[in-house]
Design an enzyme around this catalytic site. Sequence first.
Site, mmCIF file in Angstrom:
data_model
loop_
_atom_site.group_PDB
_atom_site.id
_atom_site.type_symbol
_atom_site.label_atom_id
_atom_site.label_comp_id
_atom_site.label_asym_id
_atom_site.label_seq_id
_atom_site.Cartn_x
_atom_site.Cartn_y
_atom_site.Cartn_z
ATOM 1 N N HIS A 1 54.445 15.166 23.804
ATOM 2 C CA HIS A 1 54.479 15.646 24.679
ATOM 3 C C HIS A 1 56.164 15.597 25.065
ATOM 4 C CE1 HIS A 1 54.657 18.255 28.585
ATOM 5 N NE2 HIS A 1 55.091 17.615 28.888
ATOM 6 N N GLU A 2 56.792 14.527 25.338
ATOM 7 C CA GLU A 2 58.410 14.398 26.238
ATOM 8 C C GLU A 2 59.224 14.554 24.399
ATOM 9 O OE1 GLU A 2 58.922 13.593 28.792
ATOM 10 O OE2 GLU A 2 57.136 13.322 29.537
ATOM 11 N N HIS B 1 60.423 18.516 24.833
ATOM 12 C CA HIS B 1 61.351 18.392 25.951
ATOM 13 C C HIS B 1 63.224 17.985 25.003
ATOM 14 C CE1 HIS B 1 58.558 19.771 29.195
ATOM 15 N NE2 HIS B 1 57.847 18.407 28.935
#
Length: 236
Positions: free
Chosen positions: A51-52, A55
């Site tokens: 997820h990170e 980004h």
Amino acid sequence: MRQRNIDITLVIMIAVLAASSFRSGDFSDPREWLLDKILLLPAVIIGISFHEFGHAFVAYRLGDGTPKAQGRVTLNPLAHIDWVGLAALFFCGFGWGRPVQINPYNFKHRRRDELLVSLAGVVMNLLTAVVFSVVAGLIIGILPATTLGEGIWTMMMYIIQINLVLMIFNLIPCPPLDGFSILAEILGFGNTETYWRIYQYGNWILLAIIVFGVTGMIISPCVSFLFNLLCQLIIF
């Protein structure tokens, strides 16, 4: 979750929810409970890290070198794990990683690019769930009918479920979750006084919807629907 400020109230709430989880859980066999948590751990680490990374990677590709300079354009879990967020996801069913810092002034098309960065984390979780569903569908017939085979299968199912949980949780339009930033950019009030006025109360708003069970009412049916859909279309 791209930006976040942890305060003591959130830590206390996590402790309360964790205690509630322990009380409602089945601990008649501590060894089985511990084994289940061990099988869950890779899913939690993969879900948060991917997820990170989503980004960071998208922000970097759109022209912001901040995530690269901070060592965030990597799948190494140590670059992304927030230990409080990890514990929350592990014991309470929701959580987060270390927020990826960006400098939106480095973007050529600020509103569009901030929207893409906000979407990147949840899209990465969806892609991860789909990929592991495909892998599970390919290996289901060759896994040995042993404890090891069952463990691998359980781990795969957890990876799919946790990534779906992170996707749905972060899409809730409440600060400091990605869903709020996505909504703000779509409606055009991102980085305005209105945005920051709402954002400063984000932790309290999030705690309120957790306490009153709103997150559970959103996450559980959505995850169940998507998980069953992936099972029908890909796995079985």
